[in-house]
Structure formats: structure tokens, C-alpha cells
Design an enzyme around this catalytic site. Structure first.
Site, PDB file in Angstrom:
ATOM      1  N   THR A 403       0.308  -1.139  -0.342  1.00 40.80           N
ATOM      2  CA  THR A 403      -0.083   0.008  -0.058  1.00 40.80           C
ATOM      3  C   THR A 403       0.615   1.160  -0.257  1.00 40.80           C
ATOM      4  O   THR A 403       2.437   0.836   0.113  1.00 40.80           O
ATOM      5  CB  THR A 403      -0.809  -0.331   1.550  1.00 40.80           C
ATOM      6  OG1 THR A 403      -1.744  -1.211   1.469  1.00 40.80           O
ATOM      7  CG2 THR A 403      -2.189   1.432   1.410  1.00 40.80           C
ATOM      8  N   GLU A 440      -6.701  -7.872  -3.952  1.00 38.14           N
ATOM      9  CA  GLU A 440      -7.471  -7.544  -2.367  1.00 38.14           C
ATOM     10  C   GLU A 440      -8.743  -8.370  -2.125  1.00 38.14           C
ATOM     11  O   GLU A 440      -8.813  -8.659  -0.535  1.00 38.14           O
ATOM     12  CB  GLU A 440      -7.935  -6.538  -2.783  1.00 38.14           C
ATOM     13  CG  GLU A 440      -8.175  -5.229  -1.892  1.00 38.14           C
ATOM     14  CD  GLU A 440      -6.534  -4.515  -1.713  1.00 38.14           C
ATOM     15  OE1 GLU A 440      -7.034  -4.863  -0.581  1.00 38.14           O
ATOM     16  OE2 GLU A 440      -5.735  -4.048  -2.586  1.00 38.14           O
ATOM     17  N   ASP A 443      -8.284  -9.375   1.710  1.00 35.28           N
ATOM     18  CA  ASP A 443      -8.399  -9.159   2.724  1.00 35.28           C
ATOM     19  C   ASP A 443     -10.537  -8.985   2.927  1.00 35.28           C
ATOM     20  O   ASP A 443     -10.352  -8.881   4.304  1.00 35.28           O
ATOM     21  CB  ASP A 443      -8.688  -7.439   1.861  1.00 35.28           C
ATOM     22  CG  ASP A 443      -7.584  -6.420   2.447  1.00 35.28           C
ATOM     23  OD1 ASP A 443      -6.676  -6.619   3.546  1.00 35.28           O
ATOM     24  OD2 ASP A 443      -7.612  -5.812   2.400  1.00 35.28           O
TER      25      ASP A 443
END
Ligand code: GLY
Length: 583
Positions: A403, A440, A443
Site C-alpha cells: 500500500t 484484494e 482482505d
């Protein structure tokens, strides 16, 4: 200025080589500590994770571009020079202060699960959770990327310079090449030493590795003509050329070819992607409005909860001390317990946003904090205004760091704070058209249930995975005062909350605030202190209060701008290679 006590050159990731990355939680890649100073400006300011990318943003601001224009230029170059962290194959959350209207707008450009995704996506044939690395490697972990639509909507709403001009720096950089930075090289090496290889698919292997199979080293001149071609198409035809047509077809095909499941991203999923404009989540802290992003990130709410509890303590008098570290950590434990139970995509799960930030609820939670003694692991509270969430099971997903954070102020008074990600460093390892696709979807909680109780953050078709990203704009007297955010997986929340306290309560310069050693708690078993910093010297005092203290590398990437006394004060985290530039 608080300095690390005994930093000696780079913190080698190889010393962690025996760590089994296949287990949760994944570690962060250490890098080192570079001497940095605040940068002062009065016209515009930018701070982000790589000097080449920051220069691209600075050039746009200098030409009269807005913060939105500069963000597009920076993000596109970051895709090349910091590919481990963000890019057009990923997603972001962005806060934008529009000076012309006085509106603070939050944009949710989070990656989205395919419409056909089911809660069992990451379970094996026995119903057991598949380990992290095989879950994250390949198309099954890829969500529909959000960055290009975010760039488009930002430009439509706030841009001043022509769209195609914002692509020039990235096209030049891709075509003429750039030197692989020490951090990028370090991250490439980490993929090998941590048993989470990047060379599993031929496209990424060809780009990131030498012919002898070794990862590229710092200083290598890396060119990416394929990405330059992709950017040219996007510069000419806009974001639609990403979400429909040949680029979208290649993304869908690459995802399908590398996936372990059937129900992957379709052309329809790509075409259906939308950025969502959501209300900012603001917490009142000592007369400031600390504004962040609401669900699907847990960032704004959890930062707000920690501050809301600490509003009941005299943090100013405690100062930088073990007493503060203890009180802070106890508040963080309570906030992370609520995060775990309640926070997920609010379009799918009822999240008691109002109740979680309710002042009397947080004052009651704060009363649970014993200033002399560490508590056991905390359970979630019962905030007001919530109805069904108590039937849920807590999340077990720690979140991971791949990130980057960007802050920008332009000459028109607009302010931008954006955290951008491809999830774990180098994302899913799927490389198409010169860029990486995110992972992602890991997540989400990979196990959708605990016993009979569902987890709020389970996979569902069209849902957005819970994040920890915490882009923040602190407002004073109705205007932006402090812009901040960080990478760092679920540690982001702690990095951001502590930096806000250092600036608001202790009146620290933003560079000094960023450089205070980290300590953090995520309601797990340990209170982590940053190895080699003054935070580590709190160990004995914290242990005496009953904490299990663990000293480790805590590799934030905080970028911040403070607007004070007519000055813009930019700061960049010494733990990574970012810079602030302004004038
Ligand atoms: N993937 C990092 C986050 O969203 O928190």
C-alpha cells in the site's frame, strides 16, 4: 526530534528469512531509516512514496494543475517505480477537500468481488481455509480494480489540465526507463526469501527478474514499453478503455488463466465497476474534526474510536511516555475488538457507524481502561444504533501491507489524502499489459463462519473487502489542517492515530511526529514496539503493567502535510524512500 537509538544502516529482510510467509500474518518488508526534514511551502505541497513519482506530481502542480490532476500523475508513475504497493490494477480510498465549494468528499474506489463470487471462495474441499499464499497467488484473489475510474471521476469533478497531459511523465518513465530503487529491489528479494514467489507466472518473471532467474537489483534501468502502450490507450480514450474492450478482455483472460476457481471477474464485472461517493466519517477530538473514510474500510471508524476514547484522558500531560503507550494501547485494543466484529462493506452488512463513534459509548469504553494494568484480550462492545450485528462472529483477518499514501495541497486550496493499494506487496503476481493485478479479495475473511455465526467480512458477490486504509484530513475551524495516512496493513490505523495525537496534543512538527517510534496493539497477544527506536525503551515499564511486549520492525510509510500559520509543512516517513516537495 526523536531519533532511533541504534539504527545501523539497512534492516535486512534476510534476517527474517526463516519466517514462514505462508502463515498469517505476513510480515512487512524492512528497509531502513533515511534522514529527512520537513519541507515548507506556501503555494503547493505534495508528499508520496517515491521521488520520481513526487516529481511528476510537483510538475503538474507547478503547471497550475489541481490536487486531483497531480494525484493522477503520481499514481501512474508509482505504478512503475513502486509496483509492490499500488497501481492501476488496484484500488484506493480518497478524501478530497474542494476549496471552491467547501465540501469534503470521500471516494470509495475499492476493488470489488466478481458478481458470482461466493463465501466459500477460499475454502478447500474439506471446508478448511486455504493458506494465505495459495489464496493470494493467482486470479482467484483479484478484485475488479478501481483506480482508473477514480482518476476519471476526480478529473471530471476537479481537474484543470487536459487528461492526456497527466499521463506524459508515466509514459516517458515507462519508455525511457527508471532505476530500480533500493526499496523495490528489497521487496523483490523479499518475495523469494519469504516463500511468496513473484516468478510463478511468466509475465511477471520476465519483467521483474534477470535471465538467470535472480530478481532485479537496485540501480537497474528498467523499461516497460508494454505499460507505455497501455497508458497511451488510456490517455487517448479514457477509463472506458480499461473497463471495456481489449484491455478489459486481457485482464479477464489473465485472471481466468491463473485462477483456482471458476467464478472470476467477467467483462460484465469490469463494465459494471463504479466508484462510490460516501459520507466522510468524522470524529470530534479536542475540538478538531478528524475526518476519514467509512466502510468498507475500518480505518476512519477505528482511528475515530481510538481518539474518541483518548479524549477522556490527559494525553497532553502524559507526553511521550510509557504511561501514554499503555493508555493508547488499551484504547486500541477496545477499538480493534469493535472493528473485528462490526466493520465490513456497509452495502452488505449493517455497520453501526453512528453508534461506534457515539461520544457516550466511547466514554463508557474508556472507563474500562485501567491505567495501571493491561487487560486481557478485549471483546467488542454494544454500541447504540446497532441492530443485528451482535449475531456475527469476529473477523480473523489481519490485513497486509502492499500500500502507499499520497497527500497533496494545490494553489487553489484543494486538499487530497489518498491511500492506494494492490494489497500484499506485488499483489496477485498476475501481470498483464505491463502492470500487476491486486490480490484484494484476500482482505476478506477467507473463512466465512465461526461455528454457526457468519463473519461480517466474508466474501460475497459484488462486495468490497474490508480495509484498514485510513486516509485522513483533520479539519480545524471547518478547513483542512492536517493531512495524513500510511501503508502497513492493519497496523495503518495505529500509525495514523498516533501521528495525529503527536501533532494535535503535543504540537509536534509533522516530520517529528512521523519519526516518533511506533508502538501498537491490534487486540492480539502482543503490544508491538518499534525496534531500535525510543519506543523500545518503554519495554520494561510496559511489561511491568502486564503487557507482552514484542520489539520488531514496524515499517510505516506515513506522508503528511500540516497547514499552520500560513505555511504548508510537508513530511515523509524516513522508514521508506518517499519525499515531500513544495514551494
Ligand atoms: N490491503 C490493505 C488494506 O486495504 O488495508
Amino acid at each position: 526530534m526523536i531519533r532511533p537509538l541504534f539504527i545501523s544502516g539497512l534492516v535486512s529482510t534476510l534476517t527474517l528469512g526463516s519466517f514462514a510467509f505462508a502463515q498469517d500474518p505476513a510480515p512487512e518488508e524492512g528497509y531502513g531509516w533515511a534522514e529527512k526534514n520537513s519541507v515548507i511551502g506556501s503555494e503547493f505541497m505534495i508528499s508520496a512514496a517515491n521521488p520520481v513519482a513526487v516529481q511528476a506530481g510537483y510538475d503538474i502542480l507547478e503547471k497550475g494543475g489541481t490536487a486531483a490532476d497531480a494525484m493522477i500523475a503520481v499514481q501512474l508513475v508509482l505504478n512503475l517505480v513502486e509496483p509492490q504497493s499500488s497501481g492501476i490494477g488496484g484500488g484506493a480510498f480518497m478524501l478530497y477537500w474542494d476549496a471552491s465549494t467547501g465540501d469534503l468528499v470521500t471516494f470509495d474506489a475499492r476493488e470489488t468481488a466478481p458478481a458470482s463470487a461466493t463465501p466459500e471462495r477460499f475454502l478447500d474441499e474439506n471446508g478448511e481455509k486455504i493458506p494465505f499464499v495459495p489464496s493470494a497467488t493467482g486470479g482467484q484473489s483479484v478484485g475488479v480494480p478501481g483506480i482508473l475510474r477514480l482518476m476519471e471521476i476526480s478529473h471530471n469533478l476537479y481537474g484543470k489540465l487536459p487528461w492526456s497531459d497527466l499521463f506524459s511523465s508515466a509514459i516517458d518513465t515507462a519508455e525511457n526507463g527508471f532505476e530500480v530503487s533500493p526499496r523495490m529491489a528489497n521487496s523483490l528479494q523479499s518475495t523469494m526469501s519469504r516463500n511468496f514467489p513473484l516468478d510463478v507466472f511468466p509475465e511477471a518473471k520476465e519483467y521483474f527478474f534477470n535471465q538467470d532467474g535472480s530478481p532485479l537489483k537496485a540501480g537497474f534501468l528498467l523499461k516497460n514499453p508494454e505499460f507505455a502502450n497501455t497508458l497511451r490507450v488510456l490517455a487517448d480514450r479514457g477509463a472506458d478503455a480499461f473497463y471495456t474492450g481489449p484491455i478489459a478482455e486481457d485482464i479477464v483472460a489473465a485472471v481466468a488463466a491463473t485462477s483456482s476457481v471458476e467464478n472470476n471477474i467477467t467483462l460484465q464485472d469490469m463494465a459494471d465497476y463504479r466508484v462510490k461517493i460516501r459520507p466522510a466519517v468524522c470524529a470530534d477530538y479536542r475540538g478538531y474534526d478528524v475526518c476519514g473514510m467509512g466502510p468498507p474500510t475500518s480505518g476512519g471508524l477505528t482511528v475515530g474510536q481510538i481518539l474518541g476514547m483518548l479524549d477522556n484522558f490527559d494525553v497532553k500531560s502524559m507526553g511521550w511516555s510509557p504511561e501514554f503507550a499503555h493508555t493508547y494501547s488499551e484504547a486500541a485494543k477496545l477499538a480493534y475488538a469493535d472493528r473485528s466484529l462490526y466493520m465490513a462493506d456497509s452495502d452488505y452488512v449493517e455497520v453501526p457507524i453512528k453508534g461506534l463513534l457515539d461520544k457516550s459509548y466511547l466514554a463508557d469504553r474508556a472507563k474500562l481502561i485501567d491505567q495501571e494494568k493491561a487487560s486481557e484480550k478485549r471483546k467488542a462492545g454494544e454500541p447504540p444504533y446497532q441492530e443485528s450485528a451482535l449475531n456475527l462472529a469476529p473477523s480473523q483477518n489481519p490485513g497486509r501491507p502492499g500500500t502507499s499514501h499520497i497527500v497533496i495541497l494545490d494553489r487553489y486550496g484543494n486538499a487530497l489524502s489518498m491511500t492506494t493499494t494492490i494489497e500484499t506487496f506485488f499483489g496477485s503476481r498476475v501481470f498483464v499489459r505491463g502492470f500487476l493485478l491486486n490480490n484484494e479479495l484476500t482482505d476478506f475473511d477467507r473463512a466465512p463462519k465461526d461455528g454457526d455465526r457468519l463473519v461480517a467480512n466474508r466474501v460475497e458477490g459484488g462486495k468490497r473487502p474490508r480495509s484498514s486504509m485510513s486516509p485522513t484530513i483533520v479539519m480545524k475551524d471547518g478547513k483542512p489542517y492536517f493531512l495524513v495516512g500510511s501503508p502497513g496493513g492493519s497496523r495503518i490505523i495505529n500509525y495514523v492515530a498516533k501521528t495525529i495525537i503527536a501533532v494535535l496534543d503535543w504540537d509536534m512538527d509533522p516530520q517529528d511526529a512521523i519519526e516518533t517510534g511506533h508502538f501498537l496493539h491490534r487486540n492480539g497477544s502482543t503490544l508491538d514496539v518499534e525496534q531500535g527506536t525510543s519506543a523500545e525503551s518503554f519495554t520494561d515499564a510496559l511489561t511491568a503493567k502486564g503487557h507482552e511486549v514484542s520489539a520488531r520492525d514496524l515499517n510505516s510509510g506515513l506522508h503528511a502535510i500540516l497547514i499552520k500559520d500560513g505555511q504548508m509543512i510537508g513530511a515523509a516517513d524516513p522508514r521508506r524512500e518517499g519525499v515531500a516537495m513544495g514551494r
